[in-house]
Enzyme design. Structure first.
Site: not given
Ligand code: TRP
Length: 331
Positions: A114, A196, A199
Protein backbone atom coordinates in the site's frame (compact mmCIF):
# COMPACT_ATOMS: atom_id res chain seq x y z
CA UNK A 1 -23.70 -26.43 27.70
CA UNK A 2 -20.37 -25.47 26.22
CA UNK A 3 -20.05 -21.83 25.28
CA UNK A 4 -19.98 -21.12 21.57
CA UNK A 5 -16.68 -20.05 20.11
CA UNK A 6 -16.44 -16.41 19.23
CA UNK A 7 -15.79 -15.15 15.73
CA UNK A 8 -14.82 -11.65 14.63
CA UNK A 9 -14.47 -10.45 11.08
CA UNK A 10 -14.85 -7.25 9.13
CA UNK A 11 -14.74 -5.65 5.72
CA UNK A 12 -13.65 -2.10 4.98
CA UNK A 13 -16.27 0.19 3.45
CA UNK A 14 -13.54 1.61 1.24
CA UNK A 15 -15.44 0.58 -1.89
CA UNK A 16 -18.57 -1.28 -2.90
CA UNK A 17 -18.81 -4.93 -1.85
CA UNK A 18 -17.73 -7.28 -4.61
CA UNK A 19 -18.75 -10.71 -5.81
CA UNK A 20 -15.44 -11.81 -4.30
CA UNK A 21 -16.37 -10.49 -0.85
CA UNK A 22 -19.69 -12.30 -1.09
CA UNK A 23 -18.41 -15.67 -2.31
CA UNK A 24 -15.17 -15.57 -0.36
CA UNK A 25 -16.33 -14.09 2.94
CA UNK A 26 -19.94 -13.14 3.59
CA UNK A 27 -21.38 -16.43 2.36
CA UNK A 28 -19.18 -18.21 4.90
CA UNK A 29 -20.18 -15.82 7.64
CA UNK A 30 -23.80 -16.75 6.98
CA UNK A 31 -22.89 -20.43 7.29
CA UNK A 32 -21.19 -19.76 10.64
CA UNK A 33 -23.90 -17.68 12.29
CA UNK A 34 -25.74 -20.54 14.01
CA UNK A 35 -22.78 -22.44 15.32
CA UNK A 36 -20.69 -19.52 16.56
CA UNK A 37 -21.06 -16.35 18.49
CA UNK A 38 -20.22 -13.84 15.75
CA UNK A 39 -19.38 -10.19 15.44
CA UNK A 40 -19.37 -8.77 11.94
CA UNK A 41 -18.01 -5.30 11.66
CA UNK A 42 -17.94 -2.50 9.11
CA UNK A 43 -14.40 -1.27 9.68
CA UNK A 44 -14.70 2.38 8.72
CA UNK A 45 -11.70 3.36 10.85
CA UNK A 46 -9.52 1.11 8.73
CA UNK A 47 -10.97 2.66 5.58
CA UNK A 48 -9.55 6.12 6.34
CA UNK A 49 -5.97 4.80 6.25
CA UNK A 50 -6.23 5.84 2.62
CA UNK A 51 -8.13 8.93 1.41
CA UNK A 52 -11.91 8.62 1.28
CA UNK A 53 -14.60 11.05 0.14
CA UNK A 54 -16.51 11.59 3.42
CA UNK A 55 -20.03 11.48 1.94
CA UNK A 56 -19.19 8.29 0.03
CA UNK A 57 -17.70 6.61 3.09
CA UNK A 58 -20.83 7.42 5.07
CA UNK A 59 -23.17 6.09 2.39
CA UNK A 60 -21.12 2.94 1.79
CA UNK A 61 -20.92 2.12 5.50
CA UNK A 62 -24.71 2.00 5.78
CA UNK A 63 -25.08 0.31 2.38
CA UNK A 64 -22.64 -2.36 3.49
CA UNK A 65 -24.80 -3.10 6.52
CA UNK A 66 -27.89 -3.37 4.28
CA UNK A 67 -25.97 -5.72 1.99
CA UNK A 68 -24.72 -7.87 4.89
CA UNK A 69 -28.35 -8.37 5.93
CA UNK A 70 -29.52 -8.93 2.35
CA UNK A 71 -26.88 -11.66 1.99
CA UNK A 72 -28.47 -13.52 4.89
CA UNK A 73 -26.68 -12.26 7.99
CA UNK A 74 -29.23 -12.01 10.78
CA UNK A 75 -28.82 -8.99 13.11
CA UNK A 76 -30.47 -10.98 15.90
CA UNK A 77 -27.98 -13.84 15.67
CA UNK A 78 -24.87 -11.74 15.09
CA UNK A 79 -23.56 -8.51 16.50
CA UNK A 80 -23.37 -6.28 13.44
CA UNK A 81 -21.91 -2.84 13.95
CA UNK A 82 -19.83 0.04 12.68
CA UNK A 83 -16.32 0.16 14.11
CA UNK A 84 -16.25 3.91 14.85
CA UNK A 85 -19.35 3.52 17.04
CA UNK A 86 -17.34 1.54 19.56
CA UNK A 87 -14.61 3.85 20.91
CA UNK A 88 -12.89 0.96 22.70
CA UNK A 89 -11.30 -0.06 19.37
CA UNK A 90 -9.29 3.16 19.25
CA UNK A 91 -8.55 3.04 22.98
CA UNK A 92 -7.20 -0.50 23.00
CA UNK A 93 -5.31 0.26 19.83
CA UNK A 94 -3.24 2.89 21.61
CA UNK A 95 -2.25 0.47 24.37
CA UNK A 96 -1.43 -2.35 21.95
CA UNK A 97 0.62 0.04 19.84
CA UNK A 98 2.86 0.46 22.87
CA UNK A 99 3.39 -3.30 22.91
CA UNK A 100 4.15 -3.61 19.20
CA UNK A 101 7.55 -3.17 17.65
CA UNK A 102 8.24 -0.73 14.82
CA UNK A 103 10.17 -3.52 13.12
CA UNK A 104 7.20 -5.88 13.20
CA UNK A 105 4.95 -3.36 11.50
CA UNK A 106 7.64 -2.57 8.92
CA UNK A 107 7.61 -6.19 7.82
CA UNK A 108 3.89 -6.30 6.96
CA UNK A 109 3.65 -7.02 3.25
CA UNK A 110 0.32 -5.22 2.91
CA UNK A 111 1.88 -2.06 4.34
CA UNK A 112 4.76 -2.29 1.90
CA UNK A 113 2.35 -2.78 -1.03
CA UNK A 114 0.00 0.00 0.00
CA UNK A 115 2.87 2.37 0.74
CA UNK A 116 4.09 1.79 -2.79
CA UNK A 117 0.64 2.42 -4.22
CA UNK A 118 -0.03 5.55 -2.16
CA UNK A 119 3.53 6.85 -2.13
CA UNK A 120 2.35 10.45 -1.69
CA UNK A 121 0.31 9.62 1.40
CA UNK A 122 2.01 7.14 3.71
CA UNK A 123 0.38 7.97 7.02
CA UNK A 124 1.09 6.71 10.50
CA UNK A 125 -2.43 5.23 10.34
CA UNK A 126 -1.52 3.09 7.36
CA UNK A 127 1.52 1.89 9.28
CA UNK A 128 -0.33 1.07 12.51
CA UNK A 129 -3.36 -0.41 10.74
CA UNK A 130 -2.50 -3.96 11.91
CA UNK A 131 -2.55 -2.76 15.53
CA UNK A 132 -6.11 -1.50 15.08
CA UNK A 133 -6.99 -4.83 13.52
CA UNK A 134 -5.47 -6.64 16.51
CA UNK A 135 -7.65 -4.48 18.79
CA UNK A 136 -10.76 -5.42 16.80
CA UNK A 137 -10.02 -9.07 17.37
CA UNK A 138 -8.71 -9.02 20.94
CA UNK A 139 -11.36 -6.68 22.37
CA UNK A 140 -13.93 -9.46 21.99
CA UNK A 141 -11.69 -12.32 23.12
CA UNK A 142 -12.25 -13.84 19.68
CA UNK A 143 -11.30 -17.47 19.08
CA UNK A 144 -11.50 -17.48 15.32
CA UNK A 145 -10.98 -14.87 12.65
CA UNK A 146 -12.26 -15.76 9.18
CA UNK A 147 -9.98 -13.99 6.71
CA UNK A 148 -8.60 -14.38 3.24
CA UNK A 149 -5.01 -15.38 2.65
CA UNK A 150 -3.96 -11.75 2.31
CA UNK A 151 -4.85 -11.10 5.97
CA UNK A 152 -3.08 -14.10 7.50
CA UNK A 153 0.03 -12.11 8.30
CA UNK A 154 -2.05 -9.56 10.21
CA UNK A 155 -3.69 -12.29 12.28
CA UNK A 156 -0.25 -13.75 12.99
CA UNK A 157 0.91 -10.36 14.25
CA UNK A 158 -2.23 -10.11 16.37
CA UNK A 159 -1.34 -13.47 17.94
CA UNK A 160 2.20 -12.28 18.61
CA UNK A 161 0.98 -9.07 20.25
CA UNK A 162 -1.55 -10.97 22.37
CA UNK A 163 0.97 -13.61 23.43
CA UNK A 164 3.50 -10.97 24.41
CA UNK A 165 0.90 -9.00 26.33
CA UNK A 166 -0.22 -12.16 28.13
CA UNK A 167 3.39 -12.86 29.09
CA UNK A 168 3.56 -9.48 30.82
CA UNK A 169 0.01 -9.65 32.14
CA UNK A 170 -1.26 -13.21 32.35
CA UNK A 171 -4.78 -14.17 31.25
CA UNK A 172 -5.62 -10.97 29.45
CA UNK A 173 -6.43 -12.08 25.92
CA UNK A 174 -7.71 -15.17 24.15
CA UNK A 175 -5.16 -16.07 21.49
CA UNK A 176 -7.11 -16.05 18.22
CA UNK A 177 -6.63 -18.20 15.20
CA UNK A 178 -7.04 -17.38 11.52
CA UNK A 179 -9.87 -19.39 10.09
CA UNK A 180 -9.65 -19.87 6.37
CA UNK A 181 -12.71 -21.96 5.54
CA UNK A 182 -12.04 -24.75 3.06
CA UNK A 183 -15.29 -24.00 1.29
CA UNK A 184 -14.68 -20.35 0.58
CA UNK A 185 -14.45 -19.69 -3.13
CA UNK A 186 -11.41 -17.62 -3.95
CA UNK A 187 -12.67 -15.36 -6.70
CA UNK A 188 -10.08 -13.89 -9.03
CA UNK A 189 -10.21 -10.82 -11.27
CA UNK A 190 -12.04 -11.34 -14.57
CA UNK A 191 -9.42 -9.23 -16.32
CA UNK A 192 -6.29 -10.59 -14.63
CA UNK A 193 -7.17 -14.04 -13.27
CA UNK A 194 -3.77 -14.28 -11.53
CA UNK A 195 -4.93 -11.59 -9.10
CA UNK A 196 -7.68 -11.66 -6.51
CA UNK A 197 -10.87 -9.85 -7.51
CA UNK A 198 -10.47 -6.47 -5.88
CA UNK A 199 -12.44 -3.26 -5.62
CA UNK A 200 -9.22 -1.34 -6.09
CA UNK A 201 -9.06 -2.81 -9.59
CA UNK A 202 -12.55 -2.07 -10.93
CA UNK A 203 -11.70 -3.63 -14.26
CA UNK A 204 -12.43 -7.31 -13.87
CA UNK A 205 -14.35 -6.74 -10.67
CA UNK A 206 -18.05 -7.53 -10.34
CA UNK A 207 -19.80 -5.56 -7.63
CA UNK A 208 -22.62 -7.01 -5.57
CA UNK A 209 -24.97 -4.24 -6.67
CA UNK A 210 -23.96 -4.16 -10.38
CA UNK A 211 -26.82 -4.00 -12.86
CA UNK A 212 -27.52 -7.25 -14.78
CA UNK A 213 -26.35 -5.74 -18.08
CA UNK A 214 -23.05 -4.67 -16.51
CA UNK A 215 -22.55 -8.12 -15.01
CA UNK A 216 -23.20 -9.74 -18.40
CA UNK A 217 -20.81 -7.37 -20.14
CA UNK A 218 -18.06 -8.06 -17.62
CA UNK A 219 -18.41 -11.82 -17.95
CA UNK A 220 -18.53 -11.69 -21.74
CA UNK A 221 -15.27 -9.74 -21.67
CA UNK A 222 -13.59 -12.03 -19.13
CA UNK A 223 -10.05 -13.07 -20.06
CA UNK A 224 -9.77 -16.74 -21.02
CA UNK A 225 -7.11 -18.58 -23.07
CA UNK A 226 -6.63 -19.69 -26.64
CA UNK A 227 -8.01 -23.20 -26.20
CA UNK A 228 -11.68 -24.14 -26.43
CA UNK A 229 -12.30 -26.66 -23.65
CA UNK A 230 -14.13 -25.63 -20.47
CA UNK A 231 -11.92 -27.50 -18.03
CA UNK A 232 -10.79 -26.79 -14.46
CA UNK A 233 -7.02 -26.34 -14.52
CA UNK A 234 -6.01 -23.31 -12.43
CA UNK A 235 -2.35 -23.62 -13.39
CA UNK A 236 -2.76 -23.54 -17.17
CA UNK A 237 -6.25 -22.11 -17.51
CA UNK A 238 -6.63 -19.52 -14.73
CA UNK A 239 -9.38 -17.54 -16.48
CA UNK A 240 -11.61 -20.51 -17.27
CA UNK A 241 -10.96 -22.08 -13.87
CA UNK A 242 -12.00 -18.86 -12.12
CA UNK A 243 -15.20 -18.72 -14.17
CA UNK A 244 -15.91 -22.35 -13.28
CA UNK A 245 -15.36 -21.60 -9.59
CA UNK A 246 -17.79 -18.68 -9.81
CA UNK A 247 -20.31 -20.83 -11.69
CA UNK A 248 -20.15 -23.54 -9.01
CA UNK A 249 -20.48 -21.01 -6.18
CA UNK A 250 -23.43 -19.34 -7.92
CA UNK A 251 -25.34 -22.53 -8.78
CA UNK A 252 -24.26 -24.90 -6.00
CA UNK A 253 -23.04 -27.41 -8.58
CA UNK A 254 -19.89 -29.48 -8.19
CA UNK A 255 -16.93 -28.93 -10.49
CA UNK A 256 -17.69 -32.19 -12.34
CA UNK A 257 -21.28 -31.13 -12.94
CA UNK A 258 -20.12 -27.72 -14.12
CA UNK A 259 -17.63 -29.20 -16.58
CA UNK A 260 -20.32 -31.59 -17.83
CA UNK A 261 -22.72 -28.67 -18.42
CA UNK A 262 -20.25 -27.17 -20.91
CA UNK A 263 -18.76 -30.26 -22.49
CA UNK A 264 -18.30 -29.64 -26.19
CA UNK A 265 -19.52 -26.06 -25.85
CA UNK A 266 -17.23 -23.12 -26.53
CA UNK A 267 -16.35 -20.10 -24.44
CA UNK A 268 -18.97 -18.09 -26.37
CA UNK A 269 -21.66 -20.11 -24.62
CA UNK A 270 -19.84 -20.61 -21.34
CA UNK A 271 -19.04 -17.00 -20.47
CA UNK A 272 -22.61 -15.62 -20.75
CA UNK A 273 -23.91 -18.67 -18.88
CA UNK A 274 -21.66 -17.82 -15.93
CA UNK A 275 -22.88 -14.20 -16.17
CA UNK A 276 -26.49 -15.36 -16.06
CA UNK A 277 -25.87 -17.60 -13.06
CA UNK A 278 -24.39 -14.63 -11.21
CA UNK A 279 -27.25 -12.33 -12.23
CA UNK A 280 -29.73 -14.87 -10.85
CA UNK A 281 -27.72 -15.33 -7.66
CA UNK A 282 -27.57 -11.59 -7.02
CA UNK A 283 -31.13 -10.70 -8.07
CA UNK A 284 -32.82 -11.41 -4.71
CA UNK A 285 -29.86 -10.01 -2.73
CA UNK A 286 -29.97 -6.76 -4.69
CA UNK A 287 -33.75 -6.47 -4.30
CA UNK A 288 -33.50 -6.97 -0.54
CA UNK A 289 -30.58 -4.56 -0.17
CA UNK A 290 -32.50 -1.91 -2.12
CA UNK A 291 -35.57 -2.45 0.03
CA UNK A 292 -33.49 -2.12 3.22
CA UNK A 293 -31.74 1.03 1.99
CA UNK A 294 -35.15 2.68 1.79
CA UNK A 295 -35.72 1.84 5.46
CA UNK A 296 -33.13 4.03 7.14
CA UNK A 297 -34.86 3.79 10.52
CA UNK A 298 -34.47 0.02 10.54
CA UNK A 299 -30.79 0.14 9.54
CA UNK A 300 -30.17 2.75 12.21
CA UNK A 301 -31.77 0.52 14.83
CA UNK A 302 -29.58 -2.40 13.73
CA UNK A 303 -26.31 -0.52 13.96
CA UNK A 304 -27.28 1.25 17.17
CA UNK A 305 -28.15 -2.01 18.87
CA UNK A 306 -25.09 -3.69 17.42
CA UNK A 307 -22.85 -0.96 18.83
CA UNK A 308 -24.45 -1.25 22.27
CA UNK A 309 -23.95 -5.00 22.40
CA UNK A 310 -20.38 -4.67 21.11
CA UNK A 311 -19.55 -1.93 23.63
CA UNK A 312 -20.69 -4.04 26.56
CA UNK A 313 -18.25 -6.79 25.56
CA UNK A 314 -15.46 -4.44 24.53
CA UNK A 315 -15.62 -2.51 27.76
CA UNK A 316 -14.92 -5.60 29.84
CA UNK A 317 -11.67 -6.25 28.01
CA UNK A 318 -10.63 -2.61 27.96
CA UNK A 319 -11.18 -2.16 31.72
CA UNK A 320 -9.09 -5.24 32.36
CA UNK A 321 -6.30 -3.98 30.11
CA UNK A 322 -6.30 -0.46 31.59
CA UNK A 323 -6.05 -1.93 35.07
CA UNK A 324 -3.24 -4.29 34.13
CA UNK A 325 -1.07 -1.64 32.49
CA UNK A 326 -1.38 0.60 35.56
CA UNK A 327 -3.95 3.27 34.70
CA UNK A 328 -5.84 4.71 37.64
CA UNK A 329 -9.49 3.66 37.43
CA UNK A 330 -11.76 6.63 36.66
CA UNK A 331 -14.11 7.25 39.60
N1 TRP B 1 -7.91 -5.78 7.37
C1 TRP B 1 -9.06 -6.50 6.90
C2 TRP B 1 -9.12 -6.42 5.38
O1 TRP B 1 -8.73 -5.44 4.81
C3 TRP B 1 -10.33 -5.96 7.50
C4 TRP B 1 -10.32 -6.10 8.97
C5 TRP B 1 -10.17 -5.11 9.88
C6 TRP B 1 -10.49 -7.30 9.70
N2 TRP B 1 -10.25 -5.60 11.13
C7 TRP B 1 -10.43 -6.94 11.07
C8 TRP B 1 -10.67 -8.64 9.33
C9 TRP B 1 -10.52 -7.90 12.07
C10 TRP B 1 -10.78 -9.58 10.34
C11 TRP B 1 -10.70 -9.22 11.69
O2 TRP B 1 -9.63 -7.33 4.77
Amino acid sequence: MEAKKRIFSGIQPSGELTLGSYMGAIKNWVALQDEYDCLYCIVDMHAITVRQVPADLRRRSVAQLAQYIACGLDPEKNIMFIQSHVPQHAELSWVLGCYTQFGELSRMTQFKDKAKKHADNITAGLFTYPVLMASDILLYQSDLVPVGDDQRQHVELCRDIATRFNNWFPDTFTIPEAFVPKMGARVMSLGQPENKMSKSEPDGCVFLMDKPEDIMRKFKRAVTDCETAVRYDPENKPGISNLLTIYCAATGKTMDEAEADFEGKGYGIFKPAVGEAVVELLRPIQAEATRLMADKAYLESVYTQGAQRAQALANRTLRKVYKKVGFVPAK
